[in-house]
Design a protein around this motif. Structure first.
Motif, PDB file in Angstrom:
ATOM      1  N   SER A 104       0.900  -1.104   0.046  1.00  0.00           N
ATOM      2  CA  SER A 104       0.116  -0.012  -0.137  1.00  0.00           C
ATOM      3  C   SER A 104       0.764   1.119  -0.054  1.00  0.00           C
ATOM      4  O   SER A 104       0.730   2.131  -0.454  1.00  0.00           O
ATOM      5  N   GLU A 127      -9.646  -2.491   2.235  1.00  0.00           N
ATOM      6  CA  GLU A 127      -9.107  -2.915   3.666  1.00  0.00           C
ATOM      7  C   GLU A 127      -9.037  -1.713   4.668  1.00  0.00           C
ATOM      8  O   GLU A 127      -9.401  -1.979   5.791  1.00  0.00           O
ATOM      9  N   GLU A 128      -8.662  -0.584   4.238  1.00  0.00           N
ATOM     10  CA  GLU A 128      -8.758   0.516   5.190  1.00  0.00           C
ATOM     11  C   GLU A 128      -9.579   1.571   4.886  1.00  0.00           C
ATOM     12  O   GLU A 128     -10.112   1.636   3.743  1.00  0.00           O
ATOM     13  N   ARG A 136      -1.790   7.775   6.200  1.00  0.00           N
ATOM     14  CA  ARG A 136      -0.422   7.184   5.542  1.00  0.00           C
ATOM     15  C   ARG A 136       0.065   7.926   4.735  1.00  0.00           C
ATOM     16  O   ARG A 136       1.200   8.537   4.909  1.00  0.00           O
ATOM     17  N   ASP A 174      -6.960  -2.276  -3.662  1.00  0.00           N
ATOM     18  CA  ASP A 174      -6.243  -2.710  -2.670  1.00  0.00           C
ATOM     19  C   ASP A 174      -7.103  -3.347  -1.609  1.00  0.00           C
ATOM     20  O   ASP A 174      -7.753  -2.584  -0.899  1.00  0.00           O
TER      21      ASP A 174
HETATM   22 MG    MG Z   1      -2.101  -2.776   2.523  1.00  0.00          MG
END
Ligand code: MG
Ligand code: TYD
Length: 470
Positions: A104, A127-128, A136, A174
């Motif tokens: 990522s 996922e996030e 991030r 992702d």
């Molecule tokens: Mg990742």
């Protein structure tokens, strides 16, 4: 009308059976078979008698006036080189790697680099949450980047959203394991869903001309079946690898329909994301104990780029009936071969010794050209004589003991000279010596029997006897 029939698909290997079984006969895994509806597979429409085939035009292979597909360069050199000169518009690429390796991070950096060039870039995270991705990016100093974000998992919604407005240059998914399609009757994360979702996204890439990157998690033992299935469907597969506990990350091409697969990209994970390592040789050779016996520097090639790495050997008398042979970063059967050749053709007896061989820095060397460096490291450790700190080795050793020439000798010598090496032991049949840079003295070697004498090893105890050719 044909009855719609369910099929049973192994989630580990993708094998299809007509009934449920506790154990897959194809791969031997237990409890991996799950019922999937056949209504969504290839041929499903035909079974329902939906429509006749449409006649389409065939193109000529000879029509070569079509330009090469446009490339999308990120400006991150280590990434662009591995993709073969940038992402290809209208293609799909799978980036595989263990969780936490930095996939990522790499992709958000690539997104930001492209967005800075006024390209439309979309990052879909399954996922996030959006806030996590944003956090991030802030940590990487990319908080102001015009990358478009979403936390979504439905491929139909994603494709519908992306089809609207300006065509994106790059789309990141992702990860592919979290995606699901409502037309497939299987739970998210199953092979059927991963395959179906990947199919829909790859179709979107081909039709829209966007480059789509799918992220896939792979565990060490390859437990998750999803990405394996996807590998066959995408145009390119890159794998992101790292050494446990180390900050070094290697990006490798595994499959590439538009470029070479032997290139590597080297990165270092820092507190501010992934930093490019432009000169990996100096990194792999750093912290080298130059006076240590058993260390030999191999002048290798990774794709088009020369890469110098240290081979370390430890040879010690064994107390075991069957001596130990342990290899890290190199092929164990290749080591057995070198040991046999040294015994037979150079009179170097290693049969009663434990042998440990390791490639420093966590790199995996696949070239046969490393044979000579491995042999030099073994002889150096056995005779307890350190090799000259400023010499490099390369050459393939044949079973007859003859040292065979390898490709790209001049490039290897040039890199060695650049890093301050002054001596090189190379195959005698290699390029003429005048190909070597002036600052490096090339020592051509014809046969393995000459190596021990060259290193200065005298027969210590009973270990060395002069060989047949010696
Ligand atoms: Mg990742
Ligand atoms: P991530 O990109 O989330 O991995 P993946 O997507 O492959 O699962 O990276 C996770 C790891 O990287 C995490 O352990 C923290 C580390 N990291 C850094 O060391 N520096 C950084 O700047 C960032 C963003 C992450």
């Amino acid at each position: 009308m044909a009855k719609s029939q369910a099929s049973f698909v192994c989630q580990n290997c993708g094998a299809v059976t007509s009934r449920w079984q506790g154990r897959c006969e194809a791969c031997g895994e237990w409890n991996t078979i799950i019922e999937e509806s056949a209504a969504s597979g290839i041929g499903a429409q035909q079974a329902a008698g939906a429509r006749k085939g449409r006649v389409f035009d065939l193109a000529s292979l000879a029509a070569t006036d079509r330009p090469a597909p446009p490339r999308i360069l990120t400006g991150i050199n280590e990434l662009d080189r591995v993709t073969g000169g940038g992402f290809v518009a209208g293609s799909a690429l799978l980036l595989g790697g263990e969780p936490g390796i930095g996939k990522s991070t790499l992709l958000i950096q690539a997104c930001a680099a492209l967005a800075a060039k006024n390209r439309r870039v979309v990052y879909i995270s399954g996922e996030e949450a959006v806030d996590q991705v944003r956090l991030r990016a802030c940590r990487l100093g990319l908080g102001q980047s015009p990358v478009e974000l979403a936390a979504e998992t439905s491929v139909e919604d994603i494709v519908a959203t992306l089809s609207r407005g300006e065509r994106p240059s790059l789309v990141i998914i992702d990860s592919i394991q979290t995606m699901w399609s409502s037309v497939i009757e299987a739970a998210p994360g199953t092979v059927g869903q991963v395959r179906g979702a990947a199919q829909a996204l790859i179709r979107f890439a081909k039709m829209s001309g966007a480059a789509v990157i799918l992220v896939g998690h792979v565990t060490k033992d390859g437990q998750i079946a999803g990405p394996r299935v996807v590998e066959h469907m995408v145009d390119a597969v890159l794998s992101f690898e790292g050494e446990g506990g180390r900050d070094l990350r290697l990006l490798r091409g595994v499959k590439n329909r538009f470029g070479p697969t032997d290139e590597i990209g080297v990165f270092e994970m820092t507190g501010r994301g992934l930093a490019e390592v432009a000169n990996p040789s100096s990194l792999f050779l750093s912290a080298r104990d130059e006076a240590a016996p058993g260390a030999a520097v191999f002048a290798g090639m990774e794709g088009s780029r020369p890469l110098l790495v240290e081979f370390q050997a430890l040879v010690a008398p064994s107390t075991l009936g069957t001596p130990r042979r342990a290899v890290v970063g190199w092929d164990a059967s290749r080591l057995s071969m070198i040991v046999a050749v040294l015994e037979t053709h150079a009179g170097i007896k290693l049969g009663q010794h434990d042998i440990y061989l390791s490639v420093a820095g966590g790199l995996r060397v696949r070239e046969p050209a490393a044979d000579l460096a491995a042999a030099a490291a073994l002889i150096s450790s056995l005779s307890n004589i350190a090799l000259a700190a400023d010499s490099v080795y390369f050459g393939e050793i044949a079973l007859s003991g003859v040292i065979r020439s390898v490709a790209q000798g001049p490039a290897r010598l040039k890199e060695a000279a650049k890093l301050g090496f002054r001596h090189a032991t190379i195959p005698a049949a290699a390029e003429r010596e005048d190909a070597a840079p002036k600052s490096i003295a090339a020592k051509p070697m014809r046969h393995i029997s000459g190596l021990a004498a060259d290193i200065g090893s005298k027969p210590p105890r009973t270990a060395l006897r002069s060989g047949r050719h010696g």
